[in-house]
Write a protein that holds these residues in place. Structure first.
Motif, short mmCIF file in Angstrom:
data_model
loop_
_atom_site.label_atom_id
_atom_site.label_comp_id
_atom_site.label_asym_id
_atom_site.label_seq_id
_atom_site.Cartn_x
_atom_site.Cartn_y
_atom_site.Cartn_z
N GLU A 45 -16.03 10.11 -72.36
CA GLU A 45 -17.32 9.80 -71.74
C GLU A 45 -17.62 10.74 -70.57
O GLU A 45 -18.74 11.24 -70.43
N LYS A 87 -18.44 14.28 -71.77
CA LYS A 87 -19.77 14.37 -72.37
C LYS A 87 -20.88 14.35 -71.33
O LYS A 87 -22.00 14.80 -71.61
N SER A 88 -20.59 13.82 -70.14
CA SER A 88 -21.65 13.58 -69.17
C SER A 88 -21.75 14.61 -68.05
O SER A 88 -22.76 14.68 -67.36
#
Length: 291
Positions: A30, A33-34
């Motif tokens: 996560e 990806k951010s």
């Protein structure tokens, strides 16, 4: 995402798999990806992992040869409010991998630095070694040359903590030969190879027998290695060797190596081998100082 993270730059230290690509955490994926940018030790090496999890963020190379210049550029981005993830080729960033200058500078600048924990070869090897993990010392890679490596081992032979080293495939046999030459022959040693990979293995034995165990199979010199060495037994309450033990030891040192003299003196006098080994090293050093 917290409000403070939106306003200020954030540096994430993201642990990545040491072999098995399935070992990455949900949170790590996560975060990767951010973020605005991923700083990677080797962008080509990291690409298969990122592709597997559909991570398509800009990559920036930060490795041992460009750390200072790369840190300058990354600090500019962090100060501008960007969120950056730092990853190494494998395992936890900064554990025998690049990144210290960047993390130190980010901390000093008051920026947010947060770990995203996960795989680490030294912890994996230690946890499965069968040796005590209550107290341990990570020594990174052992010195490259034999003389320097043996001096390093001699300085650690009385350490009561479990010792953990990384070692390269082309030096592993020489390293284990030096372990056998320096450490007491019954000291337990574990060589972990290719952790979390298809050919993962653990080779366990006493220091004296490890070179022969390594020689039994050619694959024992292939791959990536972690060497775990049992710590010395705690010092007894009484003081060191008796005067008689030292007298015998001095006589034996005139004809024998430190290791052999300590072993023979222990058999003759009943004193502890490790006490006599330390005493022999001190006698040799004192002899060298006088010379």
């Amino acid at each position: 995402m917290q409000a403070s993270e939106r306003m200020n730059g954030v540096l994430y230290l993201v642990a990545t798999p040491i072999g098995n690509l399935g070992d990455i955490s949900f949170r790590a994926v996560e975060i990767l990806k951010s973020v605005d940018l991923i700083a990677a030790e080797d962008t080509r090496h990291s690409r298969p992992l990122l592709d597997r999890y559909g991570i398509h963020r800009p990559l920036f190379a930060l490795h041992e040869h460009n750390e200072q210049q790369a840190s300058d550029r990354l600090m500019d981005r962090l100060n501008a409010g960007q969120r950056i993830a730092l990853i190494s080729d494998a395992g936890t960033p900064l554990i025998n991998d690049p990144g210290y200058p960047l993390v130190s500078r980010a901390r000093a600048a008051g920026l947010i630095v947060t770990p995203v924990p996960g795989p680490c070869a030294l912890v994996a090897a230690l946890s499965a070694s069968g040796l005590s993990a209550a107290r341990f010392a990570f020594e990174g890679f052992a010195p490259r040359t034999g003389a320097a490596r043996r001096r390093s081992f001699e300085s650690l032979v009385a350490d009561e903590r479990t010792l953990v080293f990384y070692e390269a495939s082309h030096r592993i046999r020489d390293c284990i030969a030096d372990v056998a030459a320096v450490f007491p022959e019954d000291r337990r040693v574990v060589v972990a190879r290719e952790l979390t990979k298809l050919h993962e293995s653990f080779l366990c034995g006493a220091a004296a027998e490890m070179p022969a165990l390594m020689d039994r199979a050619p694959e024992n010199s292939k791959g990536e290695f972690v060497v775990v060495i049992e710590g010395a037994s705690p010092e007894p309450a009484e003081t060191g060797p008796s005067q008689e033990s030292l007298r015998v030891l001095k006589l034996l040192l005139e004809e024998c190596s430190v290791k052999s003299a300590a072993g023979l003196a222990a058999r003759i006098t009943g004193a502890r081998r490790e006490d006599l080994y330390r005493a022999a090293l001190e006698l040799k050093r004192a002899e060298g100082d006088r010379a």
